[in-house]
Design an enzyme around this catalytic site. Structure first.
Site, mmCIF file in Angstrom:
data_model
loop_
_atom_site.group_PDB
_atom_site.id
_atom_site.type_symbol
_atom_site.label_atom_id
_atom_site.label_comp_id
_atom_site.label_asym_id
_atom_site.label_seq_id
_atom_site.Cartn_x
_atom_site.Cartn_y
_atom_site.Cartn_z
ATOM 1 N N ASP A 109 -23.977 -22.417 -0.965
ATOM 2 C CA ASP A 109 -22.617 -22.539 -1.483
ATOM 3 C C ASP A 109 -21.637 -23.092 -0.466
ATOM 4 O OD1 ASP A 109 -22.415 -20.331 0.111
ATOM 5 O OD2 ASP A 109 -22.050 -18.917 -1.512
ATOM 6 N N LYS A 160 -13.396 -14.446 12.733
ATOM 7 C CA LYS A 160 -12.032 -14.652 12.256
ATOM 8 C C LYS A 160 -10.990 -14.186 13.284
ATOM 9 C CE LYS A 160 -13.280 -14.658 7.409
ATOM 10 N NZ LYS A 160 -13.058 -14.094 6.056
ATOM 11 N N ASP A 220 -16.920 -26.124 3.880
ATOM 12 C CA ASP A 220 -16.834 -24.882 3.132
ATOM 13 C C ASP A 220 -16.169 -25.149 1.780
ATOM 14 O OD1 ASP A 220 -16.783 -21.960 2.789
ATOM 15 O OD2 ASP A 220 -14.622 -22.197 2.987
#
Length: 345
Positions: A109, A160, A220
């Site tokens: 994905d 992150k 992404d």
């Protein structure tokens, strides 16, 4: 067992940030210039000599099974359906008995039209236990960043990071080459992730983790805006220049047979099979699915539509994504919107 490496494609995510586009379609099936996103990963693996591909499925698995055909793709596909989410590493642990001594893990994905062969070669040269594919991004705070030494060996990770914590713009691209030994570090029957759990553990215990910069296009597609951008990047990568099908075209265009007499198309754009673009309409950076109809005098900028959509005359759409079979009434102006399948405005 063949010496050719196996691969695992992780395809179990629900794509919650992409709703309503993923309400009836698994995230790996979302189209990138008319092709399900997951097929780019499979083709990249095939080009690297991989023949045996295991797909770890979860959300709406029947759609993946029905879409992906061994004979069409030229590889051997093995589908595994997770009853409960096992995490990225846990899903691979479930396949332990089926995997080759060296194998690739990738995500179904993300858009990954990349050189897997170069990644495998880097892994073999470094003699690492794990090689992690890396790519550069402009906003590393949204990803897991990686720090390397002068030889490309991984020294540290940070998931992150806050802006003041950023030490690199190289991020973990979610594509790995692994030696089967790593599976010994993954616990049975426990949700376990590569980036959050396994790789920090291996680093702490002094194992050799190598970084390798990806060659090719990686993007992404976690949010609707990312999906649109992935489509536009692929249209730029695969498109050609020149007028076609009666349309005045500039920039890179990917198209099948469409009807575009009297319209203007500014790339990068994709026009699907049997799309109809009305007279005096203007399309800029658009992805128009097959059998879609755009009326006359419409002005579309950064619009993506799946198949069988109708956009009426005199519409003005900007930053809009449409699911399949949507209908937009004539004269409507719409900005910054995402509509699910069968929507009508």
């Amino acid at each position: 067992m063949s010496n050719a490496p196996h691969a695992v494609v992780l395809a179990g995510g629900e794509g919650t940030r992409l709703r309503p586009l993923t309400n009836s379609l698994p995230k790996p099936m979302l189209p990138v210039i008319g092709i399900p996103c997951i097929k780019y990963s499979i083709e990249s693996l095939k080009s690297a000599g991989v023949q045996d591909i295991h797909l770890a499925c979860g959300y709406l698995p029947d759609d993946l099974v029905s879409c992906l055909d061994d004979s069409e793709l030229g590889v051997n596909l093995d589908f595994t359906i997770e009853e409960e989410p096992a995490g990225t590493a846990g899903a691979v642990k479930l396949l332990e008995d089926k995997l080759s001594d060296t194998f690739i893990v990738t995500s179904g994905d993300v858009l990954a039209d990349v050189d897997m062969r170069a990644l495998l070669d880097d892994h073999k040269k470094s003699n690492a236990l794990v090689t992690i594919a890396l790519t550069e991004v402009d906003k590393p705070t949204e990803f897991g960043i990686v720090g390397l030494d002068s030889t490309g060996r991984i020294e540290r990770f940070k998931e992150k990071p806050k802006q003041e914590e950023v030490f690199s713009n190289l991020i973990n691209a979610g594509i790995y080459v692994l030696e089967k030994e790593v599976l010994n570090y993954i616990p049975q029957d426990e949700k376990y992730d590569f980036s959050k759990n396994l790789f920090p553990l291996l680093l702490e215990t002094g194992k050799h983790l190598q970084g390798s910069k990806l060659q090719g296009l990686w993007k992404d597609i976690g949010r609707p805006s990312d999906l649109l951008e992935a489509n536009l990047k692929m249209a730029e990568r695969k498109g050609t220049t020149g007028n076609r099908c009666g349309a005045t075209c500039s920039g890179k265009i990917v198209s099948s047979d469409f009807m575009g007499n009297g319209c203007e198309i500014v790339g990068p754009c994709y026009l699907g099979r049997e799309a109809v673009i009305g007279n005096n309409s203007h399309l800029t950076s658009c992805i128009i699915g097959e059998n879609c109809i755009v009326g006359k005098d419409a002005n579309l900028s950064r619009v993506m539509s799946r198949q069988n959509c109708t956009i009426g005359d005199d519409c003005n759409l900007e930053n809009v994504i449409l699911g399949k079979e949507c209908k937009i009434s004539s004269g409507l102006s719409l900005n910054n919107a995402v509509l699910g399948d069968f929507s009508k405005l």
